[in-house]
Design a protein around this motif. Structure first.
Motif, mmCIF file in Angstrom:
data_model
loop_
_atom_site.group_PDB
_atom_site.id
_atom_site.type_symbol
_atom_site.label_atom_id
_atom_site.label_comp_id
_atom_site.label_asym_id
_atom_site.label_seq_id
_atom_site.Cartn_x
_atom_site.Cartn_y
_atom_site.Cartn_z
ATOM 1 N N ILE A 6 0.850 -1.186 0.000
ATOM 2 C CA ILE A 6 0.000 0.000 0.000
ATOM 3 C C ILE A 6 0.886 1.237 0.000
ATOM 4 O O ILE A 6 1.816 1.344 0.816
ATOM 5 C CB ILE A 6 -0.923 0.024 1.241
ATOM 6 N N GLN A 40 -2.449 5.594 -2.031
ATOM 7 C CA GLN A 40 -3.768 4.979 -1.859
ATOM 8 C C GLN A 40 -4.445 5.411 -0.569
ATOM 9 O O GLN A 40 -5.619 5.167 -0.355
ATOM 10 C CB GLN A 40 -3.625 3.458 -1.891
ATOM 11 N N ILE A 41 -3.670 6.063 0.320
ATOM 12 C CA ILE A 41 -4.216 6.654 1.539
ATOM 13 C C ILE A 41 -3.423 7.913 1.832
ATOM 14 O O ILE A 41 -2.203 7.952 1.652
ATOM 15 C CB ILE A 41 -4.161 5.674 2.739
ATOM 16 N N VAL A 154 -7.748 0.064 1.805
ATOM 17 C CA VAL A 154 -6.328 -0.207 2.073
ATOM 18 C C VAL A 154 -6.121 -1.131 3.267
ATOM 19 O O VAL A 154 -4.986 -1.502 3.580
ATOM 20 C CB VAL A 154 -5.542 1.106 2.308
#
Length: 344
Positions: A6, A40-41, A154
């Motif tokens: 991630i 993704q975050i 995630v």
């Protein structure tokens, strides 16, 4: 074993003091930037929208009234136009967003952490359970309904704000819910270098103890902003330092150099297999726990001012239903009606 990788971003950023719209614009731009780099975050600082109440740290309560009222004026209603805008950004980029806001709920402001999933859904709204020192003159207290971990695109995400990390039972509640990514938020530009040093110890310890990744984001004030808050050199010193935006692995290791000055973004890859690697040796809520000796009892009900019971059914929580005028922009939404409230 979880073998996913991630990509995460921790944002160190300055607000637009005195308003929400400008700060929100900076949030949306930072989400764009993080997404362009493949994140993704993305995690933002504590109560970043409209801004952290720095005034309360350097002014006595008797002199804080006008600034406190201004914070009410620009505080965020959940749901409302601010959450709509952030949700749209999360959905457009397919990115999980963790944002700190000053949330206005009728006559009280709360230190609130919001987690938006990659499809734009607001999956967690939690309030800081105990404001710290000067903050108690600004914010109300949260409750146990927000001490939980949520499933996102995630992984399992939990969040705490600032010195909540010094409440070991609050941290344990999230650890027991098997958080994989812990999102920490601090105000930044506060107290001085010692605050940054303590913060680093705190987030690295939580990563080790919980066996999870920690993404920590702090705010930043420019010299011009500090001077606008106070002309006194001694008080200006109290508004410098205290920044440590970082991403830490379950083994307590920085995955990229931490950011301690200026605006910027820390980006790192999270190898989720490291969670199992750490917990194989020390799982503090599994094989390393002794629940028959030591355990946590938690009241996870939402705190409401009135509870009524009738002979016809079980007790029900009652929450006032009058809508609050929107303090920022315009929206057809009304304030959230405590959806996490539970029967007593």
């Amino acid at each position: 074993m979880n073998t996913r990788i991630i990509k995460a971003a921790a944002v160190q950023i300055s607000p637009v003091l005195g308003e929400a719209e400008g700060t929100l614009h900076k949030v949306c731009e930072a989400i764009d930037q993080a997404a362009r780099q493949g994140a993704q975050i993305v995690v933002f600082p504590e109560t970043f929208v409209p801004y952290y109440p720095y005034f309360s740290f350097i002014r006595p309560p008797v002199a804080s009234g006008p600034e406190h009222m201004k914070l009410y004026e620009h505080a965020v209603v959940v749901p409302g136009p601010v959450t709509d805008a952030v949700a749209q950004q999360a959905r457009a980029h397919g990115i999980v967003v963790v944002l700190g806001v000053n949330e206005r709920d009728h006559g009280t402001i709360y230190n609130t952490q919001l987690v938006f999933d990659a499809d734009g859904t607001l999956v967690l709204k939690r309030r800081k359970i105990t404001p710290t020192f000067h903050e108690r003159m600004v914010w109300g207290q949260g409750d146990g309904s927000g001490l939980k971990v949520v499933d996102t695109a995630v992984g399992r995400v939990g969040a705490l704000a600032c010195w909540e990390h010094y409440n070991p039972l609050a941290r344990y509640a999230l650890m027991a819910a098997h958080e994989e990514i812990h999102c920490a938020q601090f105000p930044g530009s506060l107290v001085g270098p010692i605050f940054a040093d303590q913060m680093e110890v705190t987030i690295r310890h939580h990563a080790l103890e919980s066996g999870c990744f920690v993404i920590n984001s702090t705010g930043w004030l420019t010299d011009a902003q500090i001077q606008s808050l106070t002309p006194e050199a001694g008080l200006q010193k109290a508004l410098r330092g205290g920044c440590c935006t970082a991403i830490v692995s379950p083994e307590g290791v920085h995955l990229a150099p931490p950011l301690k000055e200026g605006e910027g973004m820390v980006i790192a890859n999270l190898d989720m297999s490291l969670i199992t690697k750490r917990k194989r040796m020390m799982d503090s809520v599994g094989h390393y726990a002794r629940p028959e000796l030591l355990s946590l009892v938690m009241d996870d009900r939402a705190a409401v001012p009135v509870r009524s019971s009738t002979p016809a059914g079980p007790a029900a929580d009652v929450v006032p239903s009058a809508p609050l005028p929107q303090p920022f922009g315009s929206s057809s939404h009304e304030p959230e009606r405590s959806p996490l409230a539970r029967v007593a």
